[in-house]
Design a protein around this motif. Structure first.
Motif, PDB file in Angstrom:
ATOM      1  N   ARG A 112      16.982   1.636   6.127  1.00 27.89           N
ATOM      2  CA  ARG A 112      18.335   1.068   6.013  1.00 27.89           C
ATOM      3  C   ARG A 112      18.273  -0.453   5.981  1.00 27.89           C
ATOM      4  N   ILE A 113      17.481  -1.052   6.851  1.00 27.71           N
ATOM      5  CA  ILE A 113      17.373  -2.515   6.901  1.00 27.71           C
ATOM      6  C   ILE A 113      16.905  -3.063   5.552  1.00 27.71           C
ATOM      7  N   ILE A 114      15.895  -2.426   4.980  1.00 24.75           N
ATOM      8  CA  ILE A 114      15.341  -2.891   3.705  1.00 24.75           C
ATOM      9  C   ILE A 114      16.339  -2.671   2.571  1.00 24.75           C
ATOM     10  N   LEU A 115      17.015  -1.532   2.583  1.00 27.11           N
ATOM     11  CA  LEU A 115      18.026  -1.284   1.554  1.00 27.11           C
ATOM     12  C   LEU A 115      19.153  -2.307   1.639  1.00 27.11           C
TER      13      LEU A 115
ATOM     14  N   LEU B 151       8.861   3.598   5.403  1.00 30.53           N
ATOM     15  CA  LEU B 151      10.245   3.847   4.999  1.00 30.53           C
ATOM     16  C   LEU B 151      10.710   5.261   5.296  1.00 30.53           C
ATOM     17  N   SER B 152       9.856   6.089   5.877  1.00 29.99           N
ATOM     18  CA  SER B 152      10.319   7.383   6.370  1.00 29.99           C
ATOM     19  C   SER B 152      11.143   7.209   7.645  1.00 29.99           C
ATOM     20  N   ASP B 153      11.075   6.017   8.237  1.00 32.70           N
ATOM     21  CA  ASP B 153      11.921   5.660   9.380  1.00 32.70           C
ATOM     22  C   ASP B 153      13.301   5.275   8.844  1.00 32.70           C
ATOM     23  N   PRO B 154      14.343   6.079   9.122  1.00 40.09           N
ATOM     24  CA  PRO B 154      15.673   5.795   8.547  1.00 40.09           C
ATOM     25  C   PRO B 154      16.199   4.408   8.880  1.00 40.09           C
TER      26      PRO B 154
ATOM     27  N   LYS C 253      19.831   9.154   5.426  1.00 43.03           N
ATOM     28  CA  LYS C 253      18.793  10.173   5.532  1.00 43.03           C
ATOM     29  C   LYS C 253      17.685   9.815   4.557  1.00 43.03           C
ATOM     30  N   VAL C 254      16.448  10.089   4.948  1.00 41.08           N
ATOM     31  CA  VAL C 254      15.306   9.681   4.131  1.00 41.08           C
ATOM     32  C   VAL C 254      14.356  10.843   3.912  1.00 41.08           C
ATOM     33  N   GLU C 255      13.849  10.946   2.694  1.00 41.29           N
ATOM     34  CA  GLU C 255      12.735  11.833   2.379  1.00 41.29           C
ATOM     35  C   GLU C 255      11.703  10.997   1.648  1.00 41.29           C
TER      36      GLU C 255
ATOM     37  N   ASN D 164       0.842  -1.186   0.000  1.00 41.23           N
ATOM     38  CA  ASN D 164       0.000   0.000   0.000  1.00 41.23           C
ATOM     39  C   ASN D 164       0.886   1.248   0.000  1.00 41.23           C
ATOM     40  N   ALA D 165       0.609   2.176  -0.921  1.00 43.60           N
ATOM     41  CA  ALA D 165       1.482   3.343  -1.093  1.00 43.60           C
ATOM     42  C   ALA D 165       1.576   4.181   0.175  1.00 43.60           C
ATOM     43  N   PHE D 166       0.462   4.334   0.888  1.00 47.45           N
ATOM     44  CA  PHE D 166       0.444   5.137   2.112  1.00 47.45           C
ATOM     45  C   PHE D 166       1.352   4.504   3.166  1.00 47.45           C
ATOM     46  N   LEU D 167       1.187   3.195   3.400  1.00 49.78           N
ATOM     47  CA  LEU D 167       1.980   2.515   4.426  1.00 49.78           C
ATOM     48  C   LEU D 167       3.443   2.421   4.012  1.00 49.78           C
ATOM     49  N   PHE D 168       3.709   2.204   2.736  1.00 48.34           N
ATOM     50  CA  PHE D 168       5.086   2.092   2.252  1.00 48.34           C
ATOM     51  C   PHE D 168       5.871   3.376   2.520  1.00 48.34           C
ATOM     52  N   ALA D 169       5.290   4.521   2.128  1.00 55.38           N
ATOM     53  CA  ALA D 169       5.980   5.798   2.347  1.00 55.38           C
ATOM     54  C   ALA D 169       6.122   6.099   3.834  1.00 55.38           C
ATOM     55  N   LEU D 170       5.076   5.786   4.603  1.00 58.98           N
ATOM     56  CA  LEU D 170       5.119   6.028   6.048  1.00 58.98           C
ATOM     57  C   LEU D 170       6.188   5.164   6.707  1.00 58.98           C
TER      58      LEU D 170
END
Length: 273
Positions: A29-32, A22-25, A44-46, A14-20
């Motif tokens: 980082r873990i996912i990257l 991954l706004s947690d650095p 740093k995340v935007e 879900n786009a809303f949950l995904f952006a929310l």
């Protein structure tokens, strides 16, 4: 438009949950690290970042834009549907815009850092049944890499080549479409447990649940108004606008823009949508 899924039942696609999320650095980082396959330092995340080089050219909106201390840039996009044929050229545009942004006037080209464009797709973008497709520029004649610092990765949540990909990446890709307690318990994966704990904390937030409900309600109303008027307001464009308003603490404007076309256009212009 389906609005029956509650905030607590959302999957990570879900786009809303995904952006929310991954706004947690730390979570980003873990996912990257899962995707890139190596440890990264602090990042740093935007989220939902707009980049516009000039008003004469098309602007782009990146779902999640991150950078690390080594000046490597990352763009992560969640892709649930759309024209498969457009993805390669979309990645080319995103790459070009990120490169332009990263250089200041007068900078030497050696200052241009490495970058990754990453699409997480809930379909197979190239129909070869792979979990991961990685593209870098190489010489046809020699096979040597160009070493221009660019990499494009397309992930497929429905791949089948299990022996070629790390189990933890496969678990994460499956989790994107099944972000449930039962699935995580079944996988017995420490990294997936870390990811799920953070997402579960977000889903338990009454504040974010309320913002999601406002987001969905306004989308529903705009969709119905557009159908009644025989016009296509643009569901994706409206979703982007609502996300920006929530991000900037302007949720009090959300009910107003449904009835005020001029106000809506003002915000469209402000956020370059």
């Amino acid at each position: 438009m389906n609005t029956k899924t509650s905030f607590k039942e959302l999957n990570l696609n879900n786009a809303f949950l995904f952006a929310l999320a991954l706004s947690d650095p730390e979570l980003c980082r873990i996912i990257l690290e899962l995707i890139i396959g190596k440890p990264l330092g602090p990042i740093k995340v935007e989220t939902e970042k707009s980049i516009m080089f000039s008003s004469d050219f098309r602007s782009i909106r990146l779902d999640v834009y991150a950078s690390d201390q080594s000046h490597v840039d990352y763009d992560l996009e969640m892709q649930n549907e759309g024209d498969k044929d457009s993805l390669p050229k979309r990645s080319r545009l995103y790459q070009a815009e990120m490169d332009v942004k990263s250089l200041n006037p007068g900078d030497d080209f050696v200052c241009l850092g490495s970058s990754y464009i990453i699409f997480i797709c809930t379909f197979d973008p190239f129909e070869d049944q792979l979990f991961r497709y990685t593209f870098e520029n190489i010489c046809y004649e020699t096979g040597k890499p160009l070493n221009d610092g660019t990499c494009k990765i397309f992930l497929n949540t429905r791949g089948t080549n299990h022996s070629d990909v790390s189990p933890v990446l496969i678990h994460f890709l499956q989790y994107v479409e099944n972000s449930t307690d039962a699935f995580v318990e079944q996988m017995q994966d420490d990294t997936l447990n870390q990811i799920h704990r953070k997402i579960s904390e977000l889903k338990a937030s009454r504040e974010w649940e309320a913002k999601y409900m406002k987001f969905e309600e306004l989308l529903r109303r705009e969709h119905e108004d557009g159908e009644a008027a025989g016009t296509a307001i643009g569901e994706k464009r409206m979703a982007d606008l609502i996300s920006f308003l929530l991000r900037d603490g302007l949720e009090y404007e959300i009910p107003k823009i449904a009835a005020d076309e001029k106000l809506r256009e003002t915000y469209y212009h402000k956020y370059q949508l």
